[in-house]
Design a protein around this motif. Structure first.
Motif, mmCIF file in Angstrom:
data_model
loop_
_atom_site.group_PDB
_atom_site.id
_atom_site.type_symbol
_atom_site.label_atom_id
_atom_site.label_comp_id
_atom_site.label_asym_id
_atom_site.label_seq_id
_atom_site.Cartn_x
_atom_site.Cartn_y
_atom_site.Cartn_z
ATOM 1 N N ASP A 16 0.875 -1.182 0.000
ATOM 2 C CA ASP A 16 0.000 0.000 0.000
ATOM 3 C C ASP A 16 0.907 1.225 0.000
ATOM 4 O O ASP A 16 1.282 1.739 1.054
ATOM 5 C CB ASP A 16 -0.900 -0.014 1.230
ATOM 6 C CG ASP A 16 -1.815 1.206 1.300
ATOM 7 O OD1 ASP A 16 -1.872 1.965 0.309
ATOM 8 O OD2 ASP A 16 -2.465 1.417 2.344
ATOM 9 N N CYS A 58 -2.956 -5.430 -2.992
ATOM 10 C CA CYS A 58 -2.755 -3.982 -3.092
ATOM 11 C C CYS A 58 -4.096 -3.292 -3.305
ATOM 12 O O CYS A 58 -5.110 -3.949 -3.541
ATOM 13 C CB CYS A 58 -1.785 -3.654 -4.223
ATOM 14 S SG CYS A 58 -2.399 -4.044 -5.875
ATOM 15 N N PRO A 59 -4.122 -1.971 -3.235
ATOM 16 C CA PRO A 59 -5.376 -1.271 -3.565
ATOM 17 C C PRO A 59 -5.796 -1.563 -4.997
ATOM 18 O O PRO A 59 -4.954 -1.830 -5.873
ATOM 19 C CB PRO A 59 -5.005 0.207 -3.394
ATOM 20 C CG PRO A 59 -3.801 0.221 -2.506
ATOM 21 C CD PRO A 59 -3.051 -1.038 -2.831
ATOM 22 N N PHE A 61 -6.717 -0.852 -8.743
ATOM 23 C CA PHE A 61 -6.108 0.119 -9.639
ATOM 24 C C PHE A 61 -7.105 1.216 -10.014
ATOM 25 O O PHE A 61 -8.314 0.985 -10.105
ATOM 26 C CB PHE A 61 -5.586 -0.564 -10.904
ATOM 27 C CG PHE A 61 -4.621 -1.692 -10.631
ATOM 28 C CD1 PHE A 61 -3.717 -1.613 -9.588
ATOM 29 C CD2 PHE A 61 -4.626 -2.838 -11.407
ATOM 30 C CE1 PHE A 61 -2.828 -2.647 -9.318
ATOM 31 C CE2 PHE A 61 -3.744 -3.876 -11.163
ATOM 32 C CZ PHE A 61 -2.844 -3.788 -10.111
ATOM 33 N N THR A 359 -2.236 3.290 -8.487
ATOM 34 C CA THR A 359 -3.199 3.429 -7.391
ATOM 35 C C THR A 359 -3.199 4.841 -6.811
ATOM 36 O O THR A 359 -4.016 5.678 -7.186
ATOM 37 C CB THR A 359 -2.895 2.392 -6.290
ATOM 38 O OG1 THR A 359 -1.539 2.555 -5.821
ATOM 39 C CG2 THR A 359 -3.061 0.970 -6.802
ATOM 40 N N GLY A 372 -7.419 4.216 -4.030
ATOM 41 C CA GLY A 372 -6.019 3.859 -4.215
ATOM 42 C C GLY A 372 -5.228 3.676 -2.952
ATOM 43 O O GLY A 372 -4.002 3.781 -2.951
#
Length: 434
Positions: A16, A58-59, A61, A359, A372
């Motif tokens: 992140d 991950c966040p 996109f 992000t 994001g």
């Protein structure tokens, strides 16, 4: 998973960039929001567990430019089909340009697009509003009303604003409403009907070229106006080394200017046009290897803050005419991640930097700081991908209706496993799609 259900993503590499996190951490979700990062709260028992060992979490996109073709060209693609492709690509929020039919120059059209996307519930669609009425470049649009209708930015799609005074007034007006203006950096007179980069390839193939100056002249003008008006400008799709240098110099002087680059521009060059491959007909055109190297460096050092797909699905016959007469653009959502990951494999940028450009960077450009990132209490918009998964691109298996890609038959590395929107799994990689 129904609303109110809970979920844990375990044993993945959580990245992140917005919060400086990169480590083996679990992620816990409840009621569509991120409940905790790391250890689960006492007594928390998830309804569902996603095992992400060996994968990156991950966040979701954020894509700054993806055409959905609806309203107006539903025979080519729809909001339903292209947000389904977005979900399959790890994209949880995307910005669509205003050149739909009708154009996004009234609140009614903006609301129609947002409501249609919400009904399908696969990705957040943020319509960019037309900077001028009818994208004609003569009269400023009703920016305040368009902002209230859910348009986070103003844009002129891929049409330059030729009249410099109109652009100045539009930037002044946008600044009063704290709106970023997306600009297509091109001087149409210098482009003069060109379709490839002006250089040795255009000469060898006998195709009309687009000189570097078509971009740099426009960038110089727009930066001068940004400095004069104090407006925030964003260059949608840089393609030349000189333009990245001009942008860096402007940023160092405090001008509020940002830029993105399409993932294809980071991989392909003018050489890929080969023998009139119309799938490499892009605007801006594919430039030289030197330009590509400069774009990559600008992504790595943050001068360019976002990598986008510049997704443009076309019907098959749009690419079947002689090269100059074909429609520019490629179907690019599903290649966004693997093309961006080439920067990691080729030691251009570290993985957290590349993820930041997919992000946090585009979210900030859109003025949507809650997107994001993976803060506790925020909506759980998440991408889980396998950075080592290799797959062969078969255009017939693309989720998007667009099959127009120059990467057909190529082995790509990096594939989305799950995409979550507000804590709900909206994409899960099929077992027969390793």
């Amino acid at each position: 998973m129904a609303d109110g259900d809970s979920l844990s993503i375990r044993h993945g590499r959580l990245i992140d960039p917005a919060n400086g996190i990169d480590g083996l951490l679990d992620l816990h979700i409840a009621d569509g929001r991120i409940l905790a990062v790391g250890a689960a709260p006492p007594g928390f028992t998830p309804d569902q567990v996603l095992e992400a060992r060996g994968q990156v979490v991950c966040p979701g996109f954020v894509d700054l430019c993806a055409r959905l073709r609806e309203p107006g060209s539903e025979q080519t693609a729809t909001i339903a089909s292209e947000t389904r492709a977005a979900a399959a690509s790890g994209v949880t929020a995307l910005c669509c340009p205003p050149d739909t039919q009708p154009l996004i120059d009234t609140p009614a059209v903006a609301q129609l697009i947002r409501q249609t996307a919400q009904r399908h519930g696969l990705a957040r669609v943020l319509p960019a509003a037309a900077l001028t009425q009818g994208l004609a470049g003569t009269q400023i649009s009703e920016m305040a009303a368009l902002k209230r209708a859910g348009c986070p930015v103003m844009s002129h799609a891929d049409r330059p604003v030729v009249n410099t005074l109109v652009l100045r007034r539009a930037l002044e007006y946008a600044a009063t409403f704290d709106l970023t203006v997306f600009l297509h950096p091109e001087d149409p007179y210098l482009r003069a009907g060109g379709c490839v980069h002006e250089g040795r390839i255009s000469t060898r193939l006998g195709l009309p070229g687009i000189p570097e100056a078509a971009e740099t002249v426009a960038v110089a003008r727009d930066l001068a106006l940004a400095e004069q008006t104090g407006a925030r400008v964003h260059f949608r799709g840089l393609s030349t080394a000189r333009a990245t240098e001009m942008l860096r110099e402007a940023q160092e002087r405090g001008i509020a200017a940002t830029a993105d680059v399409s993932a294809a521009q980071l991989v392909l060059t003018e050489d890929d046009v080969g023998r009139f491959d119309s799938n490499c007909h892009l605007i801006p055109p594919l430039r030289t290897a030197r330009d590509r190297a400069a774009l990559r460096a600008a992504v790595a050092n943050g001068v360019i803050g976002a990598i986008c797909s510049d997704h443009q699905p076309h019907e098959a016959d749009a690419k079947l005419a002689p090269f100059p007469a074909t429609a520019p653009g490629i179907s690019a959502l599903e290649t966004l991640l693997p093309l961006a990951l080439r920067l990691v494999d080729e030691d251009v940028a570290a993985l957290p930097v590349v993820i930041a450009r997919l992000t946090e960077g585009p979210a900030q450009i859109l003025g949507k700081p809650l997107l994001g990132r993976l803060d506790e209490g925020h909506s759980a918009d998440i991408c889980v991908f396998d950075p080592e998964a290799c797959w062969t691109l078969d255009p017939t298996r693309l989720v998007s209706r667009g099959r127009n890609t120059p990467f057909a038959g190529q082995v790509l590395k990096g594939q989305v496993t799950w995409t979550l929107l507000a804590g709900r799994v909206v994409y899960s990689r099929p077992l027969d799609n390793p």
